[in-house]
Design an enzyme around this catalytic site. Sequence first.
Site, short mmCIF file in Angstrom:
data_model
loop_
_atom_site.label_atom_id
_atom_site.label_comp_id
_atom_site.label_asym_id
_atom_site.label_seq_id
_atom_site.Cartn_x
_atom_site.Cartn_y
_atom_site.Cartn_z
N SER A 58 1.09 -0.96 -0.03
CA SER A 58 0.11 0.20 0.12
C SER A 58 0.63 1.60 -0.03
CB SER A 58 -0.82 -0.21 1.29
OG SER A 58 -1.38 1.54 1.53
N GLY A 59 0.82 2.37 -1.06
CA GLY A 59 1.27 3.33 -1.20
C GLY A 59 0.85 4.15 0.23
N LEU A 60 0.31 3.86 0.78
CA LEU A 60 -0.82 5.55 2.47
C LEU A 60 0.63 4.25 2.95
CD1 LEU A 60 -2.36 6.38 3.73
CD2 LEU A 60 -3.80 4.74 4.08
N ASP A 70 1.28 10.06 2.06
CA ASP A 70 0.98 9.30 0.67
C ASP A 70 0.85 10.68 0.06
OD1 ASP A 70 0.08 7.72 -0.69
OD2 ASP A 70 -1.97 7.32 0.07
N ASP A 97 1.11 -0.88 -4.88
CA ASP A 97 0.22 0.46 -5.31
C ASP A 97 0.72 1.48 -5.60
OD1 ASP A 97 -1.13 2.70 -5.23
OD2 ASP A 97 -1.11 2.46 -2.89
N ASP A 99 0.38 4.25 -6.85
CA ASP A 99 0.01 5.21 -7.32
C ASP A 99 -0.22 5.57 -8.82
OD1 ASP A 99 0.35 5.59 -4.82
OD2 ASP A 99 2.03 6.87 -4.88
N GLU A 126 -3.36 4.00 -10.47
CA GLU A 126 -4.52 4.91 -10.69
C GLU A 126 -4.68 6.51 -11.80
OE1 GLU A 126 -3.52 5.49 -6.04
OE2 GLU A 126 -3.99 7.63 -6.75
N LYS A 132 0.43 12.48 -6.28
CA LYS A 132 -0.99 12.24 -6.02
C LYS A 132 -1.39 12.50 -4.58
CE LYS A 132 -1.62 8.97 -3.13
NZ LYS A 132 -2.01 7.52 -3.88
N ASN A 134 -3.64 10.47 -1.47
CA ASN A 134 -4.44 9.55 -1.20
C ASN A 134 -5.88 10.37 -1.16
OD1 ASN A 134 -6.13 8.58 1.32
ND2 ASN A 134 -4.81 6.59 0.50
N SER A 135 -6.57 9.25 -1.95
CA SER A 135 -8.33 9.15 -2.42
C SER A 135 -9.31 9.28 -1.58
CB SER A 135 -8.29 7.81 -3.09
OG SER A 135 -7.34 7.92 -3.97
N ARG A 171 -6.67 1.45 -11.62
CA ARG A 171 -7.40 2.00 -10.93
C ARG A 171 -7.80 2.98 -11.31
NH1 ARG A 171 -5.40 3.01 -4.86
NH2 ARG A 171 -6.76 5.23 -4.13
N HIS A 202 -12.88 1.99 -7.45
CA HIS A 202 -12.66 2.31 -5.97
C HIS A 202 -13.82 3.24 -5.20
CE1 HIS A 202 -10.39 3.00 -2.28
NE2 HIS A 202 -9.88 3.79 -2.55
C1 SPV Z 1 -3.06 1.96 -0.83
O1 SPV Z 1 -3.42 1.44 0.52
O2 SPV Z 1 -2.48 3.21 -0.57
C2 SPV Z 1 -4.33 2.91 -1.36
C3 SPV Z 1 -5.30 2.12 -0.82
O3 SPV Z 1 -4.25 3.04 -2.44
S1 SPV Z 1 -6.27 3.37 -0.48
O4 SPV Z 1 -5.67 4.24 0.44
O5 SPV Z 1 -7.92 3.31 -0.27
O6 SPV Z 1 -6.83 4.61 -1.35
MG MG Z 2 -2.45 4.21 -2.39
#
Ligand code: SPV
Ligand code: MG
Length: 568
Positions: A58-60, A70, A97, A99, A126, A132, A134-135, A171, A202
């Site tokens: 996971s990027g986060l 993130d 992930d 990004d 994505e 980017k 975080n969404s 994504r 997502h």
């Molecule tokens: C991550 O885990 O970094 C994601 C998923 O991209 S989310 O945080 O849900 O966007």
């Molecule tokens: Mg991410």
Amino acid sequence: MNAIDPNLLASSNATPLSRAARLRQMLTSNELEFIMEAHNGLSARIVREAGFKGIWASGLAISAQFGVRDNNEASWTQVVDNLEFMADASDLPILLDGDTGYGNFNNMRRLVRKLEQRGIAGVCIEDKIFPKTNSFIGGEQQPLADVDEFCGKIKAGKDSQADDDFSIVARVEALIAGWGMEEALRRAEAYHEAGADAILIHSKLSKADEIVTFAREWAGRSPLVIVPTKYYSTPTDVFRKAGISLIIWANHLIRVAASSMQAVAKDIYENETLVNVEDRIATVNEIFRLQDADEYSAAEKIYLTGGQAPGAAVVLAAGRGKGLEALTEDKPKVMLPVAGKPLLRWLVDGFKNQGINDITVVGGYKAEAIDAAGITLVRNDRYTETGELASLACAADSLKTDTVIAYGDLLFRSYILRDLMDTEALFSVVVDSSESPSNQSVRDFAWCSAGDDRDLFGQKVTLKKIADEVPAGDAPNGRWIGLLNVRGEGRVRLQKLLGELRQRADFDKLDLPDLLNALVAAGEEVEVKYVHGHWRGVNDLDDFRRAGDFAHTQTPYALGNNAGEAAR
Ligand code: SPV
Ligand code: MG
């Protein structure tokens, strides 16, 4: 650490499926599959041990464990370096992930090549703009990538992969950004056409409705991946029925790590003690296990010592020291200071310098005054009524490897120990041929198969006996200095002989020379290494005084005051 799970073997020929092939199987199988977030080597290992078949890098979570946001604050190469630790710690397929792919089509090409080189099974990109966010942070305000540009990036990635099984997941952020279902489907279709192996749709809603609608409209055109972080209360069966291929549990290990660390740090800070937390956290041994420390120990035995386990030493240090009573009221003889450090420390440092770190010291008199740093201290509680063999017996049962047995009151030049350890014989001892019986206070005279004749250089000399008394007309060949090396099978034979001697009524009176004589009597060959001085034993006040001068010659030049002495 990387043992392959037998379930992952391709049934036909028992070759393990590549990680990329396993991720692809998870995407294309008819089952609903799950991958779990990990953010470093340790968590990757934990995900595998929990039973998961794959990892979401996971990027986060990766940025969070670095302590950054993130927002592509960690560089892509830092992410890739981190992935290398994860791939080393776990043989599971890892879906990165990625990004936005960290730039344009060209950055994407390089990313895919670097990921494949590190054994990463796939990457998810994505359709947002680099750098980017975080969404879940103001997702609706985030600009989306141009569809054609993003399709070019997917194509560039697919064209760069060397392994056909490497997966690129596209994504779709259109629902998050508030562009609606139509746009989401339009984009998904375009990315699918561009070659994406799966679509990640997502959503940030707390209900799965839009995900289920999307899945229905998508109608299985390609595998669908979801991240139910926000709509977590939806029963998993709903996703199964909707035909989802892969669920990502996206950030739960970094979150549990954060909450556990917060609670434990707070508790220790507030209470200024570890006592409340110790039983509620992983043991240090559990951390060692997760690091595969046992494998290291096994490898050390093979590679570090030419096939031999590292050696051990047993030091006999139970005595107060005859003739040294005035100095040993509160400590045993081995703790007497010689040139700035206790006698025992000289010996222990000497062993450590030769790679012997497993050092057992048998204490007795004032054993509590022995500095136990870096050694194992065992006690001969019956030291007042017993001799050296009873002390040795306190340590002998636990001998597991080649061992040097030594008197505790010895100082010697380092080559003496090194040469002794180099002997192949099962038993070997050091005899000083310069010591003659004229000195009344000394003991341990040695009679050998040949004297210390330089012409004999390279020939084997063996021990015949050791005694304190020297009969008229039977001059000894020297004096045993108090070092016995026991190798290989010799260790078991020594333990057996010690066991036999223990049955003797006079066992409590026996000393190390009695053991050597018993070995010779039992037909064992005890090889003699001759030296000519270069050592000191401390048996009385005179020895003690001279020991200081001798020790100075062993002190590094850099230690100031002693430099003059050492140069002499
Ligand atoms: C991550 O885990 O970094 C994601 C998923 O991209 S989310 O945080 O849900 O966007
Ligand atoms: Mg991410």
